[in-house]
Scaffold this motif. Structure first.
Motif, PDB file in Angstrom:
ATOM      1  N   LYS A  66      -7.660  -2.702  -5.959  1.00  0.00           N
ATOM      2  CA  LYS A  66      -6.932  -1.439  -6.045  1.00  0.00           C
ATOM      3  C   LYS A  66      -5.944  -0.525  -6.591  1.00  0.00           C
ATOM      4  CE  LYS A  66      -7.861  -0.613  -1.362  1.00  0.00           C
ATOM      5  NZ  LYS A  66      -8.032  -0.165   1.013  1.00  0.00           N
TER       6      LYS A  66
ATOM      7  N   ARG B  33     -13.693  -0.820   0.600  1.00  0.00           N
ATOM      8  CA  ARG B  33     -13.522  -1.391   0.867  1.00  0.00           C
ATOM      9  C   ARG B  33     -13.313  -3.108   0.164  1.00  0.00           C
ATOM     10  NH1 ARG B  33     -18.425  -1.297   5.276  1.00  0.00           N
ATOM     11  NH2 ARG B  33     -17.770   0.651   6.290  1.00  0.00           N
ATOM     12  N   GLU B  34     -12.043  -3.006  -0.765  1.00  0.00           N
ATOM     13  CA  GLU B  34     -11.899  -4.074  -1.640  1.00  0.00           C
ATOM     14  C   GLU B  34     -10.063  -4.323  -1.163  1.00  0.00           C
ATOM     15  OE1 GLU B  34     -13.454  -5.114  -3.609  1.00  0.00           O
ATOM     16  OE2 GLU B  34     -15.184  -4.222  -3.650  1.00  0.00           O
ATOM     17  N   ASN B  35      -9.799  -5.799  -2.203  1.00  0.00           N
ATOM     18  CA  ASN B  35      -8.876  -6.069  -1.950  1.00  0.00           C
ATOM     19  C   ASN B  35      -7.585  -5.120  -2.691  1.00  0.00           C
ATOM     20  OD1 ASN B  35      -8.651  -6.867  -4.736  1.00  0.00           O
ATOM     21  ND2 ASN B  35      -9.469  -8.984  -3.916  1.00  0.00           N
ATOM     22  N   PHE B  36      -6.289  -5.262  -2.329  1.00  0.00           N
ATOM     23  CA  PHE B  36      -5.021  -4.865  -2.864  1.00  0.00           C
ATOM     24  C   PHE B  36      -5.206  -4.384  -4.414  1.00  0.00           C
ATOM     25  CE2 PHE B  36      -0.260  -3.728  -4.128  1.00  0.00           C
ATOM     26  CZ  PHE B  36       0.004  -3.003  -3.403  1.00  0.00           C
ATOM     27  N   GLN B  37      -5.710  -5.547  -5.255  1.00  0.00           N
ATOM     28  CA  GLN B  37      -5.330  -6.282  -6.624  1.00  0.00           C
ATOM     29  C   GLN B  37      -6.458  -4.941  -7.352  1.00  0.00           C
ATOM     30  OE1 GLN B  37      -2.836  -7.600  -8.100  1.00  0.00           O
ATOM     31  NE2 GLN B  37      -4.003  -6.954 -10.056  1.00  0.00           N
TER      32      GLN B  37
ATOM     33  N   TRP C 194       0.283  -0.870  -0.056  1.00  0.00           N
ATOM     34  CA  TRP C 194      -0.098  -0.278   0.081  1.00  0.00           C
ATOM     35  C   TRP C 194       0.757   0.929  -0.062  1.00  0.00           C
ATOM     36  CZ3 TRP C 194      -4.384   2.656  -1.165  1.00  0.00           C
ATOM     37  CH2 TRP C 194      -4.100   3.952  -0.890  1.00  0.00           C
TER      38      TRP C 194
END
Length: 236
Positions: A141, A135-139, A111
């Protein structure tokens, strides 16, 4: 003998009168001819002067029109090149977007690195917060980052390109065929810079082709704007 003398005197007097009348007649005719000739010459000179004045007026008008046209052409060329150069500079910013995957691989796939990537590309606070609080995963984002960064640079590039293209289209009357052709080639090369990049991870043109087209256009414009260039000028 006296009778014949009288006859001869009469004949001599008559001949003299006839000679005088003939001379006067000739002089009168010659005078009339001279008068007619002078009048004809005067009329002819008047007509020539009239034609000369009309031609001079027409020439002055054409010189005036040509001067206005040349001045207008210079203005249109300068503005068209300015708009194309702005579009090119804006398109280059799309080209210069750093490859997101390569950046994260080099600085850490996390991040913090993603946040640095956003700051490097001068993303506004609203866009950054949108990614942070998603509110999502790193991928996901990463995908959001890709899309937002790309839109940030492609939208102004598209606007500047459309401004340049619209201006050229609206003023093509003032462009020579060569300049118009080079302007269109420059536009195509500039558009390719930002339309070919659909992701921050796409490799793209380095901009050399568009730059070379613009340089060629600039030299042609300078040639036509220089003193003594008269090709493709308007005629009446």
């Amino acid at each position: 003998m006296g009778v014949w003398e009288e006859i001869f005197k009469l004949i001599g007097s008559t001949a003299t009168v006839i000679a005088i009348l003939t001379f006067l007649g000739r002089q009168g005719i010659q005078g009339y001819i001279n008068l007619v000739t002078q009048k004809s010459l005067s009329n002819y000179k008047y007509e020539l002067d009239k034609i000369a004045r009309e031609k001079e007026h027409d020439l002055q008008r054409k010189i005036h029109d040509f001067g206005l046209y040349s001045t207008k052409r210079h203005e249109k060329y300068s503005e068209a090149f300015r708009l194309l150069h702005i579009a090119y500079s804006s398109a280059l910013k799309v080209v210069e977007i750093k490859n997101l995957n390569e950046y994260l691989e080099m600085h850490g796939n996390n991040w913090r690195s993603l946040l640095n990537y956003l700051h490097i590309h001068d993303m506004d606070k609203e866009s950054i917060n949108k990614i942070i609080y998603a509110r999502e995963n790193f991928q996901f984002k990463k995908t959001m980052t890709d899309n937002l960064v790309l839109v940030k640079y492609k939208e102004p590039a598209s606007v500047h390109f459309n401004n340049a293209e619209s201006y050229i289209f609206q003023n093509e009357l003032y462009f020579s065929s060569e300049v118009e052709g080079l302007a269109q080639e420059s536009s195509i090369a500039i558009k390719a810079l930002f339309t070919s990049k659909n992701s921050c991870n796409d490799s793209s043109d380095n901009g050399d082709d568009a730059y070379n087209k613009l340089e060629e256009l600039k030299e042609k414009m300078k040639q036509e704007m220089s003193v003594g260039y008269y090709e493709n000028t308007p005629s009446n």
